[in-house]
Design a protein around this motif. Sequence first.
Motif, PDB file in Angstrom:
ATOM      1  N   GLY A   1       0.792  -1.225   0.000  1.00  0.00           N
ATOM      2  CA  GLY A   1       0.000   0.000   0.000  1.00  0.00           C
ATOM      3  C   GLY A   1       0.825   1.275   0.000  1.00  0.00           C
ATOM      4  N   TRP A   2       2.072   1.225  -0.417  1.00  0.00           N
ATOM      5  CA  TRP A   2       2.967   2.384  -0.355  1.00  0.00           C
ATOM      6  C   TRP A   2       2.453   3.584  -1.154  1.00  0.00           C
ATOM      7  CZ3 TRP A   2       4.851   4.233  -4.956  1.00  0.00           C
ATOM      8  CH2 TRP A   2       4.801   3.362  -6.045  1.00  0.00           C
ATOM      9  N   ALA A   3       1.637   3.337  -2.177  1.00  0.00           N
ATOM     10  CA  ALA A   3       1.160   4.440  -3.027  1.00  0.00           C
ATOM     11  C   ALA A   3      -0.112   5.096  -2.500  1.00  0.00           C
ATOM     12  CB  ALA A   3       0.919   3.937  -4.453  1.00  0.00           C
ATOM     13  N   ILE A   4      -0.704   4.558  -1.441  1.00  0.00           N
ATOM     14  CA  ILE A   4      -1.972   5.102  -0.935  1.00  0.00           C
ATOM     15  C   ILE A   4      -1.856   6.581  -0.574  1.00  0.00           C
ATOM     16  CG2 ILE A   4      -3.688   4.935   0.915  1.00  0.00           C
ATOM     17  CD1 ILE A   4      -3.137   1.915   0.985  1.00  0.00           C
ATOM     18  N   PRO A   5      -0.797   7.021   0.142  1.00  0.00           N
ATOM     19  CA  PRO A   5      -0.755   8.431   0.567  1.00  0.00           C
ATOM     20  C   PRO A   5      -0.089   9.384  -0.425  1.00  0.00           C
ATOM     21  CG  PRO A   5       1.011   7.239   1.638  1.00  0.00           C
ATOM     22  CD  PRO A   5       0.301   6.250   0.758  1.00  0.00           C
ATOM     23  N   THR A   6       0.001   9.005  -1.690  1.00  0.00           N
ATOM     24  CA  THR A   6       0.738   9.848  -2.636  1.00  0.00           C
ATOM     25  C   THR A   6      -0.099  10.951  -3.271  1.00  0.00           C
ATOM     26  OG1 THR A   6       0.297   8.269  -4.428  1.00  0.00           O
ATOM     27  CG2 THR A   6       2.361   7.996  -3.205  1.00  0.00           C
TER      28      THR A   6
ATOM     29  N   VAL B   1      -8.434   9.381  -4.679  1.00  0.00           N
ATOM     30  CA  VAL B   1      -7.441   8.484  -5.275  1.00  0.00           C
ATOM     31  C   VAL B   1      -6.840   7.574  -4.210  1.00  0.00           C
ATOM     32  CG1 VAL B   1      -5.306   8.375  -6.609  1.00  0.00           C
ATOM     33  CG2 VAL B   1      -6.962  10.179  -7.077  1.00  0.00           C
ATOM     34  N   SER B   2      -6.675   8.070  -2.981  1.00  0.00           N
ATOM     35  CA  SER B   2      -6.133   7.232  -1.907  1.00  0.00           C
ATOM     36  C   SER B   2      -7.061   6.059  -1.615  1.00  0.00           C
ATOM     37  CB  SER B   2      -5.940   8.073  -0.642  1.00  0.00           C
ATOM     38  OG  SER B   2      -4.941   9.049  -0.830  1.00  0.00           O
ATOM     39  N   LEU B   3      -8.371   6.306  -1.580  1.00  0.00           N
ATOM     40  CA  LEU B   3      -9.326   5.215  -1.379  1.00  0.00           C
ATOM     41  C   LEU B   3      -9.263   4.207  -2.518  1.00  0.00           C
ATOM     42  CD1 LEU B   3     -12.436   7.222  -0.104  1.00  0.00           C
ATOM     43  CD2 LEU B   3     -10.986   5.704   1.253  1.00  0.00           C
TER      44      LEU B   3
ATOM     45  N   ALA C   1      -6.987   0.923   6.175  1.00  0.00           N
ATOM     46  CA  ALA C   1      -6.457   1.989   5.321  1.00  0.00           C
ATOM     47  C   ALA C   1      -7.468   3.128   5.201  1.00  0.00           C
ATOM     48  CB  ALA C   1      -6.110   1.445   3.940  1.00  0.00           C
ATOM     49  N   LYS C   2      -8.751   2.785   5.067  1.00  0.00           N
ATOM     50  CA  LYS C   2      -9.787   3.810   4.975  1.00  0.00           C
ATOM     51  C   LYS C   2      -9.855   4.643   6.255  1.00  0.00           C
ATOM     52  CE  LYS C   2     -12.686   1.300   1.678  1.00  0.00           C
ATOM     53  NZ  LYS C   2     -13.966   0.579   1.469  1.00  0.00           N
TER      54      LYS C   2
END
Length: 441
Positions: free
Chosen positions: A139-144, A372-374, A391-392
Amino acid sequence: MNQAPQSRVFSRGSYSEALRIGAILRKETVGGALLVAAAVIALIWANSPASDSYFALRDLKFGYEPWHLELSLGAWAADGLLAIFFFLVGLELKREFVAGDLREIKKSIVPVAAAVGGVVVPALIYAGINLTSPETLRGWAIPTATDIAFAVAVLAIIGSHLPSALRIFLLTLAVVDDLIAISIIAFFYTSEVQLTPLLLALIPLGLYAFLAQKYRHFFGRKAAAAWLILLPLGIVTWALVHASGIHATVAGVLLGFAIPVIRSQAGGGPGAGPGLAEIFEHRFRPISAGIAVPVFAFFSAGVAVGGWSGFVSALSDPVALGIIAALVLGKPIGILGTTWVLTKATRARLDDSLKWIDIFGVALLAGIGFTVSLLVAELSFGLGSPHDDHAKVGILAASLIAAILATLVLSTRNRQYRQAEELEKVDADQDGIPDVYQGRS
């Protein structure tokens, strides 16, 4: 020996660009309010005694299986409706770099670099917290990414007197973030590509691009004719890209890129009417801001927290901790740090209308990661999985914290700018263009 003049970072830009950006942000403000409302309704419903009906509705499937289109309502929102949002992202990106102020390297390099810094640093922070867990590291790209609608809604409430350069900066950050996020989705979250439907997608996409470029020649001023022909081609392109295994929102960006943003000399003239980009933006932006993104938020934000104990348990997951740290700390560090380094490494300096505290406030605001993060969270862990739910929770908590911190900083600055405006009113010449925009390139 005369020294070369210093370039200014985040200057006002052209007056026409400021007017266009202002119009976009006013529409995104309404969308942001609907987005927040949809997310709140989903959270309340998902944690109410009637929660089973929410998840049953989200997971209800319909569609045409031979085209890999038998999807749940939640998947239709993520793959279908969100493609409209990314169509506008592609259109806005092309306009910014082809016809907007960012077509000049000296104007685009700093905000683009700042956006990259705001992607890289959060990803590194998340990866550092989840380094020992390959399962959650995915999930490294979730907070981008930054949620433009949510962030602009907050900015509109607290920043009515902030300089227009800050709004343009925020929009640029969010749009470039979205481009990077889409690239990440295409390259890192596509497990298996089916070449046949992908190659077939090039046929309607190519025809769509050709007709879009020559639409004045084929359709004249009949915008409805262009709409009726190009829209089915876009839907077929979307369906084939979806069938190929690449996330279908990528098709939305490609279709946006295919629309001409500069009118040809043959079809120009004052009486020629709006161009195809203006027509599509006028028709699709209300659909995106008023329907597509709020519906996606409704089906994606609903997570059964399980009361206070469940909330605490979710926050103990490295996934949620990594997202919160990455969005709340990583975004401002990456954006502000990159901007500061570039000003020290080059002859660029901050525009006279801004202070570093303003950039810090917008960098905090960029920590609002939602839409986009979701989407990336669902792609990383699977819709409804424990890590996806955690994550949500992390995304919602981080977005709320970032919004509060940005409000504290920018509301104070907004009061100071309002007082300055009262002391020194900006005059306008007979041409209607404020003096501050005169003489700027």
